[in-house]
Design a protein around this motif. Structure first.
Motif, PDB file in Angstrom:
ATOM      1  N   GLN A  88       8.097   9.125  -5.543  1.00 47.19           N
ATOM      2  CA  GLN A  88       7.267   8.004  -5.098  1.00 47.19           C
ATOM      3  C   GLN A  88       7.761   7.435  -3.766  1.00 47.19           C
ATOM      4  OE1 GLN A  88       7.717   5.991  -8.968  1.00 47.19           O
ATOM      5  NE2 GLN A  88       5.496   5.611  -8.864  1.00 47.19           N
ATOM      6  N   ILE A  89       9.065   7.324  -3.620  1.00 49.65           N
ATOM      7  CA  ILE A  89       9.614   6.785  -2.367  1.00 49.65           C
ATOM      8  C   ILE A  89       9.442   7.801  -1.236  1.00 49.65           C
ATOM      9  CG2 ILE A  89      11.656   5.870  -1.216  1.00 49.65           C
ATOM     10  CD1 ILE A  89      10.501   3.970  -3.312  1.00 49.65           C
ATOM     11  N   GLU A  90       9.608   9.078  -1.533  1.00 52.59           N
ATOM     12  CA  GLU A  90       9.372  10.099  -0.510  1.00 52.59           C
ATOM     13  C   GLU A  90       7.916  10.076  -0.054  1.00 52.59           C
ATOM     14  OE1 GLU A  90      10.779  13.651  -2.464  1.00 52.59           O
ATOM     15  OE2 GLU A  90      12.768  13.472  -1.535  1.00 52.59           O
ATOM     16  N   LYS A  91       6.997   9.875  -0.984  1.00 50.38           N
ATOM     17  CA  LYS A  91       5.574   9.764  -0.637  1.00 50.38           C
ATOM     18  C   LYS A  91       5.343   8.536   0.240  1.00 50.38           C
ATOM     19  CE  LYS A  91       0.885   9.407  -2.560  1.00 50.38           C
ATOM     20  NZ  LYS A  91       0.437   8.591  -1.463  1.00 50.38           N
ATOM     21  N   ALA A  92       5.985   7.419  -0.087  1.00 52.70           N
ATOM     22  CA  ALA A  92       5.851   6.208   0.721  1.00 52.70           C
ATOM     23  C   ALA A  92       6.331   6.457   2.149  1.00 52.70           C
ATOM     24  CB  ALA A  92       6.619   5.046   0.090  1.00 52.70           C
ATOM     25  N   LEU A  93       7.440   7.181   2.301  1.00 55.66           N
ATOM     26  CA  LEU A  93       7.960   7.482   3.636  1.00 55.66           C
ATOM     27  C   LEU A  93       7.017   8.415   4.390  1.00 55.66           C
ATOM     28  CD1 LEU A  93      10.151   7.186   5.764  1.00 55.66           C
ATOM     29  CD2 LEU A  93      11.359   9.099   4.669  1.00 55.66           C
ATOM     30  N   ASN A  94       6.510   9.409   3.708  1.00 57.45           N
ATOM     31  CA  ASN A  94       5.557  10.332   4.322  1.00 57.45           C
ATOM     32  C   ASN A  94       4.297   9.581   4.762  1.00 57.45           C
ATOM     33  OD1 ASN A  94       4.436  12.757   5.184  1.00 57.45           O
ATOM     34  ND2 ASN A  94       3.624  13.258   3.176  1.00 57.45           N
ATOM     35  N   ASP A  95       3.780   8.719   3.902  1.00 58.24           N
ATOM     36  CA  ASP A  95       2.592   7.925   4.223  1.00 58.24           C
ATOM     37  C   ASP A  95       2.885   6.969   5.382  1.00 58.24           C
ATOM     38  OD1 ASP A  95       1.292   9.259   2.191  1.00 58.24           O
ATOM     39  OD2 ASP A  95       1.313   7.552   0.802  1.00 58.24           O
ATOM     40  N   TYR A  96       4.088   6.409   5.410  1.00 63.52           N
ATOM     41  CA  TYR A  96       4.499   5.535   6.515  1.00 63.52           C
ATOM     42  C   TYR A  96       4.444   6.306   7.835  1.00 63.52           C
ATOM     43  CZ  TYR A  96       7.578   3.096   9.745  1.00 63.52           C
ATOM     44  OH  TYR A  96       8.066   2.490  10.862  1.00 63.52           O
ATOM     45  N   ASN A  97       5.040   7.495   7.841  1.00 66.34           N
ATOM     46  CA  ASN A  97       5.070   8.304   9.061  1.00 66.34           C
ATOM     47  C   ASN A  97       3.663   8.666   9.529  1.00 66.34           C
ATOM     48  OD1 ASN A  97       7.873   8.270   9.310  1.00 66.34           O
ATOM     49  ND2 ASN A  97       8.105  10.044   7.981  1.00 66.34           N
ATOM     50  N   GLN A  98       2.784   8.997   8.607  1.00 66.14           N
ATOM     51  CA  GLN A  98       1.401   9.317   8.955  1.00 66.14           C
ATOM     52  C   GLN A  98       0.674   8.074   9.478  1.00 66.14           C
ATOM     53  OE1 GLN A  98      -0.231  11.187   5.401  1.00 66.14           O
ATOM     54  NE2 GLN A  98      -0.126  13.162   6.435  1.00 66.14           N
ATOM     55  N   PHE A  99       0.838   6.959   8.798  1.00 63.88           N
ATOM     56  CA  PHE A  99       0.147   5.722   9.172  1.00 63.88           C
ATOM     57  C   PHE A  99       0.539   5.282  10.572  1.00 63.88           C
ATOM     58  CE2 PHE A  99      -0.121   1.073   9.337  1.00 63.88           C
ATOM     59  CZ  PHE A  99      -1.455   0.880   8.995  1.00 63.88           C
ATOM     60  N   PHE A 100       1.822   5.252  10.856  1.00 61.84           N
ATOM     61  CA  PHE A 100       2.268   4.745  12.146  1.00 61.84           C
ATOM     62  C   PHE A 100       2.176   5.780  13.269  1.00 61.84           C
ATOM     63  CE2 PHE A 100       4.023   1.379   9.453  1.00 61.84           C
ATOM     64  CZ  PHE A 100       3.478   0.294  10.121  1.00 61.84           C
ATOM     65  N   SER A 101       2.105   7.072  12.936  1.00 63.03           N
ATOM     66  CA  SER A 101       1.899   8.062  13.998  1.00 63.03           C
ATOM     67  C   SER A 101       0.463   8.012  14.493  1.00 63.03           C
ATOM     68  CB  SER A 101       2.237   9.467  13.517  1.00 63.03           C
ATOM     69  OG  SER A 101       1.272   9.927  12.592  1.00 63.03           O
ATOM     70  N   ASP A 156       0.821  -1.211   0.000  1.00 67.61           N
ATOM     71  CA  ASP A 156       0.000   0.000   0.000  1.00 67.61           C
ATOM     72  C   ASP A 156       0.852   1.257   0.000  1.00 67.61           C
ATOM     73  OD1 ASP A 156      -2.448  -1.328  -0.036  1.00 67.61           O
ATOM     74  OD2 ASP A 156      -2.762  -1.176   2.131  1.00 67.61           O
ATOM     75  N   LEU A 157       1.869   1.282   0.854  1.00 69.02           N
ATOM     76  CA  LEU A 157       2.720   2.472   0.947  1.00 69.02           C
ATOM     77  C   LEU A 157       3.427   2.768  -0.369  1.00 69.02           C
ATOM     78  CD1 LEU A 157       4.247   1.922   4.498  1.00 69.02           C
ATOM     79  CD2 LEU A 157       2.562   3.663   3.840  1.00 69.02           C
ATOM     80  N   LEU A 158       3.790   1.722  -1.086  1.00 68.48           N
ATOM     81  CA  LEU A 158       4.455   1.887  -2.386  1.00 68.48           C
ATOM     82  C   LEU A 158       3.465   2.070  -3.528  1.00 68.48           C
ATOM     83  CD1 LEU A 158       7.260  -0.815  -2.007  1.00 68.48           C
ATOM     84  CD2 LEU A 158       7.547   1.680  -1.942  1.00 68.48           C
ATOM     85  N   ASP A 159       2.168   2.036  -3.206  1.00 69.31           N
ATOM     86  CA  ASP A 159       1.116   2.091  -4.233  1.00 69.31           C
ATOM     87  C   ASP A 159       1.382   1.023  -5.288  1.00 69.31           C
ATOM     88  OD1 ASP A 159      -1.228   2.985  -5.426  1.00 69.31           O
ATOM     89  OD2 ASP A 159      -0.215   4.553  -6.576  1.00 69.31           O
ATOM     90  N   ALA A 160       1.636  -0.200  -4.793  1.00 68.34           N
ATOM     91  CA  ALA A 160       2.043  -1.311  -5.659  1.00 68.34           C
ATOM     92  C   ALA A 160       1.165  -2.541  -5.461  1.00 68.34           C
ATOM     93  CB  ALA A 160       3.504  -1.650  -5.378  1.00 68.34           C
ATOM     94  N   ASN A 161      -0.108  -2.322  -5.196  1.00 65.95           N
ATOM     95  CA  ASN A 161      -0.998  -3.454  -4.929  1.00 65.95           C
ATOM     96  C   ASN A 161      -1.155  -4.391  -6.122  1.00 65.95           C
ATOM     97  OD1 ASN A 161      -1.718  -3.043  -2.148  1.00 65.95           O
ATOM     98  ND2 ASN A 161      -2.774  -1.198  -2.847  1.00 65.95           N
ATOM     99  N   GLN A 162      -0.851  -3.914  -7.308  1.00 60.50           N
ATOM    100  CA  GLN A 162      -0.930  -4.776  -8.487  1.00 60.50           C
ATOM    101  C   GLN A 162       0.124  -5.887  -8.448  1.00 60.50           C
ATOM    102  OE1 GLN A 162       0.121  -1.608  -8.440  1.00 60.50           O
ATOM    103  NE2 GLN A 162       1.636  -1.189 -10.059  1.00 60.50           N
ATOM    104  N   PHE A 163       1.123  -5.751  -7.588  1.00 60.36           N
ATOM    105  CA  PHE A 163       2.177  -6.763  -7.466  1.00 60.36           C
ATOM    106  C   PHE A 163       1.890  -7.768  -6.350  1.00 60.36           C
ATOM    107  CE2 PHE A 163       4.183  -2.970  -9.287  1.00 60.36           C
ATOM    108  CZ  PHE A 163       4.697  -3.515 -10.461  1.00 60.36           C
ATOM    109  N   TYR A 164       0.826  -7.533  -5.595  1.00 57.79           N
ATOM    110  CA  TYR A 164       0.429  -8.425  -4.498  1.00 57.79           C
ATOM    111  C   TYR A 164      -0.331  -9.610  -5.087  1.00 57.79           C
ATOM    112  CZ  TYR A 164      -1.794 -10.029  -0.190  1.00 57.79           C
ATOM    113  OH  TYR A 164      -2.225 -10.792   0.871  1.00 57.79           O
ATOM    114  N   ALA A 165       0.151 -10.825  -4.812  1.00 55.04           N
ATOM    115  CA  ALA A 165      -0.475 -12.031  -5.372  1.00 55.04           C
ATOM    116  C   ALA A 165      -0.966 -12.977  -4.271  1.00 55.04           C
ATOM    117  CB  ALA A 165       0.502 -12.742  -6.302  1.00 55.04           C
ATOM    118  N   GLY A 166      -1.384 -12.426  -3.156  1.00 54.62           N
ATOM    119  CA  GLY A 166      -1.918 -13.240  -2.075  1.00 54.62           C
ATOM    120  C   GLY A 166      -0.842 -13.794  -1.165  1.00 54.62           C
ATOM    121  N   VAL A 167      -0.359 -14.988  -1.456  1.00 53.15           N
ATOM    122  CA  VAL A 167       0.631 -15.640  -0.603  1.00 53.15           C
ATOM    123  C   VAL A 167       2.064 -15.182  -0.894  1.00 53.15           C
ATOM    124  CG1 VAL A 167      -0.801 -17.664  -0.193  1.00 53.15           C
ATOM    125  CG2 VAL A 167       0.806 -17.664  -2.103  1.00 53.15           C
ATOM    126  N   SER A 168       2.247 -14.391  -1.941  1.00 54.67           N
ATOM    127  CA  SER A 168       3.568 -13.876  -2.303  1.00 54.67           C
ATOM    128  C   SER A 168       3.386 -12.702  -3.253  1.00 54.67           C
ATOM    129  CB  SER A 168       4.408 -14.963  -2.986  1.00 54.67           C
ATOM    130  OG  SER A 168       3.862 -15.278  -4.249  1.00 54.67           O
TER     131      SER A 168
END
Length: 109
Positions: free
Chosen positions: A56-69, A32-44
């Protein structure tokens, strides 16, 4: 089976790694943080890769900080704190490489 997510620099060297067992719901957080759900295949992961820009990576870090805060749970289990740190380290390592080289490649296995 499980989620083996690796970040690579332009020389093809692995610069970041995160591992989640197939039943570990925390893997979805990194997708989710990487906006990469198309690469999620369930068990792997699906076995494919994508290139991520600095933005994109800076956004992932920002979203991480918001999510976990916003997660003020006092009853965190060891696996949750381990995975939280693993996700943070993955994103930070990718950010270092992206800032140095302009982008980073991530493989979702």
């Amino acid at each position: 089976m499980g989620h083996d997510i690796s970040g690579y620099n332009k020389a093809g060297e692995e610069i970041a790694y995160a591992r989640f067992s197939m039943g570990n719901y925390n893997a979805i957080i990194l997708y989710d943080l990487l906006d990469a759900n198309q690469f999620y295949a369930g068990v792997s992961g699906c076995g494919d890769s994508s290139t991520f820009s600095i933005k994109q990576i800076e956004k992932a870090l920002n979203d991480y900080n918001q999510f976990f805060s916003n997660d003020n749970s006092q009853a965190e289990s060891y696996s949750e704190t381990w995975d939280q740190k693993q996700i943070q380290n993955f994103i930070l390592n990718c950010l270092v490489a992206a800032r140095k080289e302009g982008s980073v490649k991530v493989f979702f296995g």
